[in-house]
Design a protein around this motif. Structure first.
Motif, short mmCIF file in Angstrom:
data_model
loop_
_atom_site.label_atom_id
_atom_site.label_comp_id
_atom_site.label_asym_id
_atom_site.label_seq_id
_atom_site.Cartn_x
_atom_site.Cartn_y
_atom_site.Cartn_z
N GLN A 247 0.83 -1.20 0.00
CA GLN A 247 0.00 0.00 0.00
C GLN A 247 0.87 1.26 0.00
O GLN A 247 0.62 2.20 -0.76
CB GLN A 247 -0.91 0.01 1.23
N ASN A 248 1.89 1.27 0.84
CA ASN A 248 2.66 2.51 1.02
C ASN A 248 3.83 2.68 0.06
O ASN A 248 4.39 3.76 -0.04
CB ASN A 248 3.16 2.61 2.47
N CYS A 249 4.22 1.60 -0.61
CA CYS A 249 5.35 1.71 -1.55
C CYS A 249 4.91 1.50 -2.99
O CYS A 249 5.71 1.12 -3.84
CB CYS A 249 6.44 0.71 -1.18
N GLN A 250 3.61 1.75 -3.28
CA GLN A 250 3.14 1.68 -4.67
C GLN A 250 3.88 2.74 -5.47
O GLN A 250 3.74 3.92 -5.18
CB GLN A 250 1.65 2.03 -4.73
N PRO A 251 4.66 2.35 -6.48
CA PRO A 251 5.37 3.38 -7.24
C PRO A 251 4.44 4.17 -8.17
O PRO A 251 3.39 3.66 -8.56
CB PRO A 251 6.40 2.59 -8.05
N SER A 252 4.81 5.40 -8.46
CA SER A 252 4.03 6.21 -9.40
C SER A 252 4.97 7.14 -10.16
O SER A 252 5.78 7.84 -9.56
CB SER A 252 2.99 7.03 -8.63
N SER B 78 4.31 11.07 -9.45
CA SER B 78 4.57 11.71 -8.17
C SER B 78 6.04 12.11 -8.02
O SER B 78 6.93 11.36 -8.41
CB SER B 78 4.19 10.71 -7.07
N PRO B 79 6.31 13.30 -7.43
CA PRO B 79 7.70 13.76 -7.30
C PRO B 79 8.58 12.82 -6.46
O PRO B 79 9.74 12.65 -6.75
CB PRO B 79 7.58 15.13 -6.61
N ASP B 80 7.99 12.16 -5.43
CA ASP B 80 8.82 11.24 -4.65
C ASP B 80 8.70 9.80 -5.15
O ASP B 80 9.19 8.86 -4.52
CB ASP B 80 8.49 11.33 -3.14
N GLY B 81 8.03 9.62 -6.30
CA GLY B 81 7.93 8.28 -6.89
C GLY B 81 6.90 7.39 -6.22
O GLY B 81 6.75 6.22 -6.57
N HIS C 293 2.25 9.48 -2.06
CA HIS C 293 2.97 10.74 -1.77
C HIS C 293 3.51 10.77 -0.35
O HIS C 293 3.48 11.79 0.31
CB HIS C 293 2.07 11.97 -1.98
N ASN C 294 3.94 9.63 0.15
CA ASN C 294 4.47 9.62 1.51
C ASN C 294 5.66 8.66 1.58
O ASN C 294 5.51 7.49 1.93
CB ASN C 294 3.39 9.21 2.50
N HIS C 295 6.83 9.19 1.24
CA HIS C 295 8.05 8.39 1.21
C HIS C 295 8.38 7.84 2.59
O HIS C 295 8.84 6.71 2.74
CB HIS C 295 9.20 9.26 0.68
N ALA C 296 8.11 8.65 3.63
CA ALA C 296 8.42 8.22 5.01
C ALA C 296 7.61 6.96 5.36
O ALA C 296 8.13 6.03 5.98
CB ALA C 296 8.09 9.34 5.99
N ALA C 297 6.34 6.93 4.94
CA ALA C 297 5.49 5.76 5.23
C ALA C 297 6.04 4.53 4.50
O ALA C 297 5.97 3.41 5.02
CB ALA C 297 4.06 6.03 4.82
N ASN D 29 11.86 -0.37 -7.46
CA ASN D 29 10.72 0.37 -6.97
C ASN D 29 11.13 1.85 -6.75
O ASN D 29 11.89 2.15 -5.84
CB ASN D 29 10.23 -0.25 -5.66
N LYS D 30 10.61 2.74 -7.59
CA LYS D 30 10.98 4.15 -7.50
C LYS D 30 10.63 4.76 -6.16
O LYS D 30 11.32 5.64 -5.65
CB LYS D 30 10.26 4.96 -8.58
N CYS D 31 9.52 4.35 -5.60
CA CYS D 31 9.06 4.90 -4.33
C CYS D 31 10.05 4.54 -3.22
O CYS D 31 10.41 5.37 -2.39
CB CYS D 31 7.68 4.34 -4.00
N LEU D 32 10.51 3.29 -3.24
CA LEU D 32 11.43 2.83 -2.21
C LEU D 32 12.80 3.47 -2.38
O LEU D 32 13.48 3.79 -1.44
CB LEU D 32 11.52 1.30 -2.29
#
Length: 317
Positions: free
Chosen positions: A244-249, A252-255, A259-263, A314-317
């Motif tokens: 849920q929290n590391c779904q890449p996009s 989004s600027p943080d990938g 929109h919550n890289h910390a999560a 994973n861009k988000c990670l």
């Protein structure tokens, strides 16, 4: 009011209609753990039972990461949501409460040390070049951090260099204890310390004692890791949270689609100490992976690649 699943279950059991519906769902969840495929009628009955819960607090209950009876809470959550895990591992519903947005991710080690010891922190100024060494010095200033870190290190290094393999389950439990019970300001600094050189990178990679917690003699198939994870309430929950929290996009600027890289980083930490424990791949980069392979996955290669890709690219990670 408490929104956790233990409280919601207590309320439900006092109501005869809710109680009866919940008993049906318990049977559905039990059938799943025995890996006996449900026939068409049973599937419909399970789905209807979930729908019958409608707006009850049980359907919308969550668990807290650091709660005392976490496993019991997670068992209730997955009983109510047993239909979610059909087919591909689309566990997008996290059983955990949303973490608060964290602004300050860069830890000021000196300020933290001064705060903890109430003393001058010149003892920490020694090695500015190795932030991972610095992070472990900071951990030493907290009794809880150093105690739980020593605990898992000693469990995970037992049997090192000998014929006896380490006890991976105990090692994982020790790691989970550390990451769940020690304040995040310490655990994050140790796990995500920024490195410029190999020495620092090696220290960061060894944080979780990978010989025991991460590596097997031969790399298992990633689908096998996934199956082991889905059989375990904690791992399955952490995986759902991670998905849920590391779904890449790309948009989004943080990938991250949330929109919550910390999560996402918090969810990543939650995977450590589970059958799907990730780690850094090398000393010289921040790339992470699972210790598994997708070779000989047959017609499930695509699903296997997706599991591995959640960590590797994973861009988000």
């Amino acid at each position: 009011p408490r929104s956790d699943c233990i409280a919601a279950e207590e309320l439900c059991l006092l109501d005869s209609t809710c109680n009866a519906t919940y008993r049906v769902l318990e049977n559905c969840a039990l059938a799943k753990t025995r890996f006996s495929p449900l026939d068409h009628d049973s599937k419909i009955r399970c789905l209807n039972a979930e729908l019958d819960l409608g707006n009850s607090s049980l359907l919308h209950c969550k668990c807290h990461r650091r709660m005392k009876r976490q496993e019991q809470c997670l068992r209730i959550f997955w009983t109510v949501h047993s239909s979610v895990t059909d087919g591909y591992f689309n566990l997008e519903t996290s059983p955990y409460e949303n973490p608060t947005n964290e602004e300050h991710w860069k830890t000021d080690y000196n300020k933290l040390a001064a705060l903890l010891s109430g003393k001058d922190c010149s003892q920490l100024a020694g090695d500015v070049t190795n932030p991972c060494l610095k992070a472990s010095h900071v951990c030493n200033l907290s009794k809880k951090c150093v105690r739980l870190r020593t605990d898992y290190a000693s469990i995970c290094t037992k049997g090192a260099g000998s014929e006896i393999a380490c006890d991976r389950r105990k090692c994982h439990r020790g790691l989970r204890n550390f990451f769940e019970k020690v304040p995040e300001v310490f655990t994050k600094s140790i796990l995500f310390c920024p490195c410029q050189d190999e020495l620092c990178g090696e220290r960061r990679r060894k944080t979780i004692v990978p010989d025991c917690s991460f590596q097997y003699n031969t790399k298992p198939n990633c689908l096998w890791l996934l199956d082991s994870c889905l059989e375990d309430h904690i791992c399955k929950s952490q995986l759902a949270d991670f998905q849920q929290n590391c779904q890449p996009s790309d948009m989004s600027p943080d990938g991250c689609s949330q929109h919550n890289h910390a999560a996402c980083l918090q969810a990543y930490m939650g995977m450590i100490g589970t059958p799907m424990t990730p780690n850094y791949v090398s000393n010289s980069s921040v790339e992470v992976s699972l210790w598994c392979t997708c070779e000989s996955s047959g017609n499930q290669k695509e699903k296997c690649d997706q599991i591995l890709g959640m960590f590797e690219s994973n861009k988000c990670l």
